[in-house]
Design a protein around this motif. Structure first.
Motif, PDB file in Angstrom:
ATOM      1  N   LYS A 180       0.827  -1.208   0.000  1.00  0.00           N
ATOM      2  CA  LYS A 180       0.000   0.000   0.000  1.00  0.00           C
ATOM      3  C   LYS A 180       0.863   1.261   0.000  1.00  0.00           C
ATOM      4  O   LYS A 180       0.463   2.301  -0.549  1.00  0.00           O
ATOM      5  CB  LYS A 180      -0.931  -0.007   1.211  1.00  0.00           C
ATOM      6  CG  LYS A 180      -1.993  -1.097   1.158  1.00  0.00           C
ATOM      7  CD  LYS A 180      -2.804  -1.144   2.448  1.00  0.00           C
ATOM      8  CE  LYS A 180      -3.816  -2.272   2.429  1.00  0.00           C
ATOM      9  NZ  LYS A 180      -4.586  -2.359   3.701  1.00  0.00           N
ATOM     10  N   ALA A 181       2.044   1.186   0.613  1.00  0.00           N
ATOM     11  CA  ALA A 181       2.930   2.355   0.683  1.00  0.00           C
ATOM     12  C   ALA A 181       3.460   2.759  -0.688  1.00  0.00           C
ATOM     13  O   ALA A 181       3.931   3.889  -0.873  1.00  0.00           O
ATOM     14  CB  ALA A 181       4.092   2.074   1.632  1.00  0.00           C
ATOM     15  N   LEU A 182       3.386   1.866  -1.669  1.00  0.00           N
ATOM     16  CA  LEU A 182       3.824   2.200  -3.029  1.00  0.00           C
ATOM     17  C   LEU A 182       2.900   3.207  -3.684  1.00  0.00           C
ATOM     18  O   LEU A 182       3.299   3.930  -4.598  1.00  0.00           O
ATOM     19  CB  LEU A 182       3.891   0.933  -3.896  1.00  0.00           C
ATOM     20  CG  LEU A 182       4.880  -0.154  -3.483  1.00  0.00           C
ATOM     21  CD1 LEU A 182       4.704  -1.385  -4.359  1.00  0.00           C
ATOM     22  CD2 LEU A 182       6.309   0.368  -3.580  1.00  0.00           C
ATOM     23  N   TYR A 183       1.642   3.238  -3.241  1.00  0.00           N
ATOM     24  CA  TYR A 183       0.641   4.095  -3.887  1.00  0.00           C
ATOM     25  C   TYR A 183       0.890   5.553  -3.511  1.00  0.00           C
ATOM     26  O   TYR A 183       0.958   5.907  -2.345  1.00  0.00           O
ATOM     27  CB  TYR A 183      -0.764   3.671  -3.447  1.00  0.00           C
ATOM     28  CG  TYR A 183      -1.868   4.433  -4.135  1.00  0.00           C
ATOM     29  CD1 TYR A 183      -2.223   4.137  -5.452  1.00  0.00           C
ATOM     30  CD2 TYR A 183      -2.555   5.445  -3.478  1.00  0.00           C
ATOM     31  CE1 TYR A 183      -3.237   4.831  -6.088  1.00  0.00           C
ATOM     32  CE2 TYR A 183      -3.569   6.142  -4.104  1.00  0.00           C
ATOM     33  CZ  TYR A 183      -3.911   5.832  -5.410  1.00  0.00           C
ATOM     34  OH  TYR A 183      -4.923   6.512  -6.036  1.00  0.00           O
ATOM     35  N   GLN A 184       1.005   6.402  -4.540  1.00  0.00           N
ATOM     36  CA  GLN A 184       1.261   7.828  -4.326  1.00  0.00           C
ATOM     37  C   GLN A 184       0.181   8.691  -4.965  1.00  0.00           C
ATOM     38  O   GLN A 184       0.454   9.782  -5.459  1.00  0.00           O
ATOM     39  CB  GLN A 184       2.642   8.194  -4.896  1.00  0.00           C
ATOM     40  CG  GLN A 184       3.797   7.456  -4.255  1.00  0.00           C
ATOM     41  CD  GLN A 184       3.935   7.774  -2.771  1.00  0.00           C
ATOM     42  OE1 GLN A 184       3.846   8.929  -2.367  1.00  0.00           O
ATOM     43  NE2 GLN A 184       4.138   6.743  -1.959  1.00  0.00           N
ATOM     44  N   GLY A 185      -1.040   8.180  -4.969  1.00  0.00           N
ATOM     45  CA  GLY A 185      -2.153   8.972  -5.487  1.00  0.00           C
ATOM     46  C   GLY A 185      -2.548   8.653  -6.903  1.00  0.00           C
ATOM     47  O   GLY A 185      -3.559   9.157  -7.399  1.00  0.00           O
ATOM     48  N   GLU A 186      -1.768   7.820  -7.598  1.00  0.00           N
ATOM     49  CA  GLU A 186      -2.080   7.463  -8.976  1.00  0.00           C
ATOM     50  C   GLU A 186      -1.896   5.964  -9.185  1.00  0.00           C
ATOM     51  O   GLU A 186      -1.075   5.316  -8.517  1.00  0.00           O
ATOM     52  CB  GLU A 186      -1.175   8.219  -9.959  1.00  0.00           C
ATOM     53  CG  GLU A 186      -1.374   9.728  -9.963  1.00  0.00           C
ATOM     54  CD  GLU A 186      -0.499  10.413 -10.987  1.00  0.00           C
ATOM     55  OE1 GLU A 186       0.356   9.729 -11.604  1.00  0.00           O
ATOM     56  OE2 GLU A 186      -0.651  11.638 -11.174  1.00  0.00           O
TER      57      GLU A 186
END
Length: 447
Positions: free
Chosen positions: A41-47
């Motif tokens: 989940k930490a990989l997700y940066q809004g896109e």
């Protein structure tokens, strides 16, 4: 008041002829997890992104499509009891419970999967394009064996976490929970769980008055079963849509109502119990526009002297007024107003409660502001900001729909965007860029 929603996914099958027996016999003994749900989940940066890390995560399946209320998705949590996190992956697989029954331990290779966040919930899967944007979609059936592996460990017994409505938080999303002391509201008794072929909302309430809206599939095996009349517990997978938690039951075994009902309090009517509940400007048919009011009170209301004012675009002067005198809105009921009664009935299959003329407050093209006024001239409820053209704002529903969230139980004389879900053709200011077509995207007469 706490309000919880129950969510349900779409159903499409592409693999009915797949040989499940040979796949069911296969399990993975050597694959070992090397990452956590939190790492992914930490990989997700809004896109939306395609994961490049060669990671493996593991979890225990908690959903099942056996009864038809889950489709094309696996929900899994990080432990069979007292989980700390959950996740979901979209899959293009029919009858997935034959491969991944509840309690199965699964290992998922993340490299090549897509990661996104939809309505506040993280999701893994493939991709699909809609309205010019790419989103997380179902992982194709032929790709499933490359990413999802069933462990050879024995199927575990899943213990749902017991919670109260006021204890729900984001850490419980995509985990299995059980909530006690619930019952269907009295006016819903005698109805089926769902209308045929439609997702259908049914309202639950606990003994403190907190509400939970159960949404079930019209394709579920239990669609036609009548709502039980007792009080008890509901088990389901917890999700979240924007600011609202949601719950999905797997089958009727998840609903256990063996206790006596709590008495529902009878309240006197107050003027703030009537409010706008749905505004419609269908993308495909301007003649199917309507305005819907809802009476949240336990008593019917005579609408003599009540009116709706329309402020067109950025006007600060009233553009048109609709007098509601001569009509009554029922207790816990809706009142639908159409500017074209004949078209409304042809599109939605029933007559509106009130037919009026075009260019009335019920005929807004989605960028106007509406005000509900009581017989004493007091502003009771508002949609939009008077003096501000709705175009490009959070109160534009052009080619779309403005739907009052079910958790709202009283009027508000100040427009508050968080009380609404707004669809349009721009997606500006936090609204949803998803034009709505009549009749399928609208629900006049339902709350």
């Amino acid at each position: 008041m706490i309000v919880v929603f129950v969510f349900l996914g779409n159903a499409i099958s592409c693999v009915k002829n797949q040989d499940f027996e040979s796949i069911t016999d296969a399990c993975e003994e050597n694959l070992v997890a090397n990452a956590t749900f939190a790492d992914v989940k930490a990989l997700y940066q809004g896109e939306l992104l395609q994961i490049q890390e060669d990671w493996v995560i593991e979890g225990y399946v908690i959903s099942s499509d056996r009864a038809g209320n889950f489709f094309s998705v696996l929900h899994f949590q990080d432990a069979p009891a007292e989980p700390t996190e959950g996740f979901q992956i979209a899959i293009d697989l029919f009858e997935s419970h034959l491969l991944f029954e509840p309690g199965s331990k699964v290992l998922i290779k993340t490299k090549g999967l897509y990661l996104g966040q939809s309505k506040g919930v993280f999701r893994l899967g493939g991709t699909f394009a809609a309205f010019g944007a790419t989103n997380v979609g179902r992982l194709p059936a032929l790709k499933i064996p490359e990413h999802i592996f069933r462990s050879c460990d024995q199927v575990a017994a899943i213990t749902p976490r017991k919670v109260r409505l006021d204890e729900l938080d984001n850490a419980l999303i995509n985990t299995l929970v059980t909530i006690d002391s619930l019952q269907f509201v009295e006016h819903g008794l005698g109805l089926p769980f769902a209308e045929p072929w439609e997702e259908t909302e049914r309202t639950l309430k606990d003994c403190e008055g907190n509400e939970l809206v159960l949404v079930n599939s019209g394709f579920a095996d239990f669609q036609g079963e009548l709502l039980p009349g007792g009080n008890g517990s509901v088990i389901g997978v917890l999700l979240r849509e924007n600011d609202d938690f949601q719950l999905v039951i797997r089958d009727l075994d998840d609903v256990g109502f063996s206790n006596e009902r709590c008495e529902e309090p009878v309240t006197e009517f107050t003027s703030n119990q009537i409010f706008f509940s749905e505004l419609a400007d269908p993308n495909n048919n301007a003649g199917a526009r309507f305005v819907e009011l809802y009476n949240a009170g336990n008593q019917p209301l005579d609408l003599n002297g009540w009116s709706i004012r329309r402020y067109t675009n950025a006007n600060t002067e009233v553009s048109s007024v609709l007098d509601l005198s001569g009509f009554t809105i029922g207790a816990l009921g809706t009142f639908v107003i159409s500017p074209n009664a004949a078209t409304f009935e042809a599109v939605y299959g029933f007559a509106p409660d009130m037919g009026v003329s075009t260019n009335s407050p019920a005929d807004s093209n989605g960028d106007d502001n509406l005000v509900l006024v009581d017989p004493f001239g007091s502003v009771i409820d508002v949609f939009g900001v008077i003096g501000e053209d709705g175009s490009g704002t959070d109160h534009e529903f052009e080619d779309g729909r403005a739907l009052r969230k079910v958790g709202v139980s009283q009027a508000n004389p100040i427009y508050t965007f968080s009380e609404w879900t707004v669809y349009n053709d721009t997606g500006a200011a936090g609204t949803i860029n998803q034009p709505q077509n009549a009749p399928e995207d609208f629900s006049p007469g339902q709350r």
